[in-house]
Design a protein around this motif. Structure first.
Motif, PDB file in Angstrom:
ATOM      1  N   THR A 102       0.875  -1.176   0.000  1.00 38.24           N
ATOM      2  CA  THR A 102       0.000   0.000   0.000  1.00 38.24           C
ATOM      3  C   THR A 102       0.908   1.221   0.000  1.00 38.24           C
ATOM      4  OG1 THR A 102      -1.717  -1.165   1.237  1.00 38.24           O
ATOM      5  CG2 THR A 102      -1.824   1.237   1.199  1.00 38.24           C
ATOM      6  N   MET A 103       0.875   1.963  -1.098  1.00 41.48           N
ATOM      7  CA  MET A 103       1.791   3.068  -1.295  1.00 41.48           C
ATOM      8  C   MET A 103       1.123   4.394  -0.933  1.00 41.48           C
ATOM      9  SD  MET A 103       4.351   1.366  -2.395  1.00 41.48           S
ATOM     10  CE  MET A 103       5.372   2.818  -2.655  1.00 41.48           C
ATOM     11  N   LYS A 104       1.884   5.290  -0.332  1.00 41.83           N
ATOM     12  CA  LYS A 104       1.380   6.639  -0.090  1.00 41.83           C
ATOM     13  C   LYS A 104       1.765   7.529  -1.275  1.00 41.83           C
ATOM     14  CE  LYS A 104       5.408   7.586   2.849  1.00 41.83           C
ATOM     15  NZ  LYS A 104       5.866   7.943   4.204  1.00 41.83           N
ATOM     16  N   GLU A 105       0.897   8.465  -1.596  1.00 39.45           N
ATOM     17  CA  GLU A 105       1.127   9.299  -2.779  1.00 39.45           C
ATOM     18  C   GLU A 105       0.571  10.697  -2.563  1.00 39.45           C
ATOM     19  OE1 GLU A 105       2.846  10.408  -5.780  1.00 39.45           O
ATOM     20  OE2 GLU A 105       2.885   8.218  -5.647  1.00 39.45           O
ATOM     21  N   ARG A 106       1.281  11.679  -3.056  1.00 35.34           N
ATOM     22  CA  ARG A 106       0.795  13.060  -3.043  1.00 35.34           C
ATOM     23  C   ARG A 106       0.084  13.320  -4.371  1.00 35.34           C
ATOM     24  NH1 ARG A 106       6.229  16.270  -0.867  1.00 35.34           N
ATOM     25  NH2 ARG A 106       6.361  15.260   1.185  1.00 35.34           N
ATOM     26  N   TRP A 107      -1.210  13.159  -4.373  1.00 31.43           N
ATOM     27  CA  TRP A 107      -1.966  13.314  -5.609  1.00 31.43           C
ATOM     28  C   TRP A 107      -2.054  14.790  -6.007  1.00 31.43           C
ATOM     29  CZ3 TRP A 107      -2.276   8.727  -7.555  1.00 31.43           C
ATOM     30  CH2 TRP A 107      -2.527   7.614  -6.748  1.00 31.43           C
ATOM     31  N   ASP A 108      -1.887  15.043  -7.283  1.00 29.60           N
ATOM     32  CA  ASP A 108      -2.071  16.386  -7.832  1.00 29.60           C
ATOM     33  C   ASP A 108      -3.469  16.435  -8.450  1.00 29.60           C
ATOM     34  OD1 ASP A 108      -2.042  18.825  -9.056  1.00 29.60           O
ATOM     35  OD2 ASP A 108      -0.256  18.470 -10.279  1.00 29.60           O
ATOM     36  N   VAL A 109      -4.415  17.070  -7.758  1.00 27.80           N
ATOM     37  CA  VAL A 109      -5.813  17.062  -8.194  1.00 27.80           C
ATOM     38  C   VAL A 109      -6.275  18.429  -8.694  1.00 27.80           C
ATOM     39  CG1 VAL A 109      -6.467  15.150  -6.690  1.00 27.80           C
ATOM     40  CG2 VAL A 109      -6.586  17.483  -5.811  1.00 27.80           C
ATOM     41  N   ARG A 110      -5.323  19.281  -9.067  1.00 29.24           N
ATOM     42  CA  ARG A 110      -5.707  20.613  -9.544  1.00 29.24           C
ATOM     43  C   ARG A 110      -6.574  20.546 -10.790  1.00 29.24           C
ATOM     44  NH1 ARG A 110       0.154  23.206  -9.851  1.00 29.24           N
ATOM     45  NH2 ARG A 110       0.522  21.042 -10.517  1.00 29.24           N
ATOM     46  N   ASP A 111      -6.329  19.548 -11.657  1.00 34.48           N
ATOM     47  CA  ASP A 111      -7.104  19.430 -12.896  1.00 34.48           C
ATOM     48  C   ASP A 111      -8.082  18.262 -12.858  1.00 34.48           C
ATOM     49  OD1 ASP A 111      -5.753  21.593 -14.008  1.00 34.48           O
ATOM     50  OD2 ASP A 111      -4.125  20.316 -14.751  1.00 34.48           O
ATOM     51  N   PHE A 112      -8.360  17.713 -11.687  1.00 37.03           N
ATOM     52  CA  PHE A 112      -9.278  16.589 -11.571  1.00 37.03           C
ATOM     53  C   PHE A 112     -10.625  16.948 -12.205  1.00 37.03           C
ATOM     54  CE2 PHE A 112     -12.705  14.388  -9.359  1.00 37.03           C
ATOM     55  CZ  PHE A 112     -12.280  13.084  -9.401  1.00 37.03           C
ATOM     56  N   PRO A 113     -11.229  16.051 -13.023  1.00 38.06           N
ATOM     57  CA  PRO A 113     -10.816  14.669 -13.326  1.00 38.06           C
ATOM     58  C   PRO A 113      -9.924  14.532 -14.552  1.00 38.06           C
ATOM     59  CG  PRO A 113     -12.981  15.048 -14.232  1.00 38.06           C
ATOM     60  CD  PRO A 113     -12.572  16.341 -13.565  1.00 38.06           C
ATOM     61  N   PHE A 114      -9.421  15.643 -15.096  1.00 38.34           N
ATOM     62  CA  PHE A 114      -8.536  15.576 -16.260  1.00 38.34           C
ATOM     63  C   PHE A 114      -7.076  15.546 -15.813  1.00 38.34           C
ATOM     64  CE2 PHE A 114     -12.352  17.975 -17.621  1.00 38.34           C
ATOM     65  CZ  PHE A 114     -12.836  17.061 -18.552  1.00 38.34           C
ATOM     66  N   ASP A 115      -6.818  14.941 -14.664  1.00 43.01           N
ATOM     67  CA  ASP A 115      -5.489  14.948 -14.083  1.00 43.01           C
ATOM     68  C   ASP A 115      -4.641  13.803 -14.614  1.00 43.01           C
ATOM     69  OD1 ASP A 115      -7.502  13.441 -12.715  1.00 43.01           O
ATOM     70  OD2 ASP A 115      -6.014  12.946 -11.198  1.00 43.01           O
ATOM     71  N   SER A 116      -3.342  13.976 -14.551  1.00 45.37           N
ATOM     72  CA  SER A 116      -2.379  12.902 -14.770  1.00 45.37           C
ATOM     73  C   SER A 116      -1.532  12.801 -13.505  1.00 45.37           C
ATOM     74  CB  SER A 116      -1.507  13.183 -15.993  1.00 45.37           C
ATOM     75  OG  SER A 116      -0.821  14.408 -15.854  1.00 45.37           O
ATOM     76  N   GLN A 117      -1.102  11.603 -13.179  1.00 46.19           N
ATOM     77  CA  GLN A 117      -0.391  11.362 -11.925  1.00 46.19           C
ATOM     78  C   GLN A 117       0.961  10.700 -12.189  1.00 46.19           C
ATOM     79  OE1 GLN A 117      -1.570  12.620  -9.202  1.00 46.19           O
ATOM     80  NE2 GLN A 117      -3.660  13.066  -9.880  1.00 46.19           N
ATOM     81  N   HIS A 118       1.875  10.923 -11.261  1.00 45.00           N
ATOM     82  CA  HIS A 118       3.216  10.321 -11.334  1.00 45.00           C
ATOM     83  C   HIS A 118       3.395   9.401 -10.122  1.00 45.00           C
ATOM     84  CE1 HIS A 118       7.493   9.927 -12.186  1.00 45.00           C
ATOM     85  NE2 HIS A 118       7.749  10.257 -10.928  1.00 45.00           N
ATOM     86  N   SER A 252      -4.697  23.043  -0.612  1.00 43.92           N
ATOM     87  CA  SER A 252      -4.722  24.497  -0.436  1.00 43.92           C
ATOM     88  C   SER A 252      -4.853  25.224  -1.765  1.00 43.92           C
ATOM     89  CB  SER A 252      -3.444  24.959   0.284  1.00 43.92           C
ATOM     90  OG  SER A 252      -2.300  24.576  -0.452  1.00 43.92           O
ATOM     91  N   SER A 253      -4.595  24.530  -2.869  1.00 42.90           N
ATOM     92  CA  SER A 253      -4.701  25.157  -4.181  1.00 42.90           C
ATOM     93  C   SER A 253      -6.138  25.114  -4.677  1.00 42.90           C
ATOM     94  CB  SER A 253      -3.775  24.456  -5.186  1.00 42.90           C
ATOM     95  OG  SER A 253      -4.111  23.088  -5.307  1.00 42.90           O
ATOM     96  N   PHE A 254      -6.476  26.029  -5.583  1.00 40.15           N
ATOM     97  CA  PHE A 254      -7.813  26.118  -6.148  1.00 40.15           C
ATOM     98  C   PHE A 254      -7.881  25.164  -7.333  1.00 40.15           C
ATOM     99  CE2 PHE A 254     -11.641  28.696  -7.299  1.00 40.15           C
ATOM    100  CZ  PHE A 254     -12.184  28.738  -6.030  1.00 40.15           C
ATOM    101  N   THR A 255      -8.665  24.110  -7.210  1.00 40.80           N
ATOM    102  CA  THR A 255      -8.729  23.078  -8.229  1.00 40.80           C
ATOM    103  C   THR A 255      -9.809  23.386  -9.259  1.00 40.80           C
ATOM    104  OG1 THR A 255     -10.366  21.745  -7.019  1.00 40.80           O
ATOM    105  CG2 THR A 255      -8.033  21.403  -6.475  1.00 40.80           C
ATOM    106  N   LEU A 256      -9.855  22.565 -10.304  1.00 46.06           N
ATOM    107  CA  LEU A 256     -10.902  22.715 -11.318  1.00 46.06           C
ATOM    108  C   LEU A 256     -12.282  22.510 -10.700  1.00 46.06           C
ATOM    109  CD1 LEU A 256     -11.681  23.037 -14.328  1.00 46.06           C
ATOM    110  CD2 LEU A 256     -11.497  20.546 -14.534  1.00 46.06           C
ATOM    111  N   VAL A 257     -12.390  21.574  -9.766  1.00 46.73           N
ATOM    112  CA  VAL A 257     -13.656  21.353  -9.074  1.00 46.73           C
ATOM    113  C   VAL A 257     -14.100  22.615  -8.344  1.00 46.73           C
ATOM    114  CG1 VAL A 257     -14.766  20.058  -7.197  1.00 46.73           C
ATOM    115  CG2 VAL A 257     -13.307  18.866  -8.844  1.00 46.73           C
ATOM    116  N   ASP A 258     -13.183  23.246  -7.642  1.00 46.54           N
ATOM    117  CA  ASP A 258     -13.499  24.490  -6.928  1.00 46.54           C
ATOM    118  C   ASP A 258     -13.891  25.597  -7.903  1.00 46.54           C
ATOM    119  OD1 ASP A 258     -12.818  23.334  -4.440  1.00 46.54           O
ATOM    120  OD2 ASP A 258     -10.704  23.771  -4.784  1.00 46.54           O
ATOM    121  N   THR A 259     -13.171  25.693  -9.008  1.00 43.19           N
ATOM    122  CA  THR A 259     -13.426  26.762  -9.972  1.00 43.19           C
ATOM    123  C   THR A 259     -14.808  26.639 -10.605  1.00 43.19           C
ATOM    124  OG1 THR A 259     -11.060  26.913 -10.480  1.00 43.19           O
ATOM    125  CG2 THR A 259     -12.592  27.843 -12.084  1.00 43.19           C
ATOM    126  N   LEU A 260     -15.153  25.440 -11.058  1.00 45.08           N
ATOM    127  CA  LEU A 260     -16.445  25.256 -11.730  1.00 45.08           C
ATOM    128  C   LEU A 260     -17.612  25.450 -10.759  1.00 45.08           C
ATOM    129  CD1 LEU A 260     -15.752  22.270 -14.163  1.00 45.08           C
ATOM    130  CD2 LEU A 260     -15.559  24.733 -14.560  1.00 45.08           C
TER     131      LEU A 260
END
Length: 318
Positions: A102-118, A252-260
């Protein structure tokens, strides 16, 4: 004089031999390591984790290495006891391990659901630092299951590489302030075709907006539908926002979900303002002006809302 030359010659030979022995001691052992990723699943944005199943293999000479006991994955939340197969190849020890972590990850969800992850899985030996052990990645042999590795996503870039991980501590050793360990990293970039997911999570928000603009159809003097419909749409949009936020990690960042959703809240507010102005015109006896404000205000609100949505969605896709 001959004795002096002989002494110098023997001393030089002795010094060179000691230097060679010292160099040999300092040369780290090389461990060839590779992986085959079976699956990546249970991706959980809210808990900042995912589960990975993969094979690891190690080929080495040093009998002191025991990866069944010395293996560590620093960025894992939990590691299940691996299945281990011990063999030999070309006179070297060959250890094969089937891992589930079970891996921990810092997801980048600023463009969710059009996000890409590393994604990154970091493999280390807990006992031997880089002065004793260096990983050599099996780049050619390391692969992933192209059919079943991950559902709903596409692995766009898969690679393995060697890196070094610095620990700024001697772990209790008074002669050392830091230790550096060789690490074997499994790296994956993943992305998805998100239009289906986008419609699923935002359909409630858009219906709430459509409910609110229905208030433009009654006569400006009809108070109840003119104000009741936008307020009902506002509550529906807020509820949709809470549902989506429950799926995502705190950010803390303003995501696409927040914007719409913010655009929807503002658009519904503007709907109420247009209705209030139109009602004021009716109260003053200027019905023609009230109808004009209602018609043009509705066009401006709808047009601006649609255009702003298109702009922010295109920016997320870029």
């Amino acid at each position: 004089m001959k004795k002096l030359y002989t002494f110098c010659f023997l001393f030089g030979i002795s010094f060179l031999l000691r230097a060679q022995d010292s160099t040999a001691v300092q040369t780290p052992d090389t461990v060839k390591v590779g992986t085959y990723v079976i699956s990546v699943h249970d991706i959980n944005f809210h808990e900042k984790e995912y589960t990975a199943r993969f094979w690891l293999w190690f080929v080495y000479d040093n009998p002191e290495f025991d990866f069944s006991k010395q293996l560590d994955i620093p960025n894992a939340k939990a590691i299940e006891p691996p299945e281990i197969i011990m063999d030999s190849v070309e006179g070297k020890t060959w250890a094969i391990m089937k891992m589930k972590c079970t891996m921990k990850e810092r997801w980048d969800v600023r463009d969710f659901p059009f996000d890409s992850q590393h994604l990154r899985v970091q493999i280390e030996n807990t006992l031997f630092d880089k002065d004793k052990l260096i990983f050599s990645p099996d780049v050619k042999g390391s692969q992933f299951d192209h059919d079943d590795a991950i559902d709903g996503w596409t692995i766009t870039n898969f690679r393995v590489e060697r890196n070094e991980n610095l620990y700024e501590t001697g772990f209790g050793d008074p002669s050392s302030n830091a230790q550096t360990f060789s690490s074997f990293n499994i790296l994956m970039d993943i992305e998805r075709d998100a239009w289906g997911l986008f419609l699923k999570i935002f359909i409630g928000m858009y219906i709430a907006f459509l409910i609110s603009i229905v208030s433009f159809t009654p006569h400006p003097s009809e108070l109840e539908p003119r104000f009741g419909l936008p307020v009902g749409g506002l509550f529906a949009a807020v509820g949709n926002k809470y549902i989506i936020d429950s799926l995502l990690p705190e950010s803390s960042s303003f995501t696409l979900v927040d914007t719409l959703h913010a655009l929807t809240f503002v658009a519904i507010l503007m709907t109420l303002i247009v209705s209030a102005i139109s009602l004021k015109m009716v109260d003053r006896g200027n019905e023609a002006m009230a109808l004009s404000v209602n018609r043009n205000g509705g066009k401006i609100v709808v047009g601006t809302y649609v255009l702003a949505n298109i702009i922010f969605i295109v920016m997320a896709l870029a």
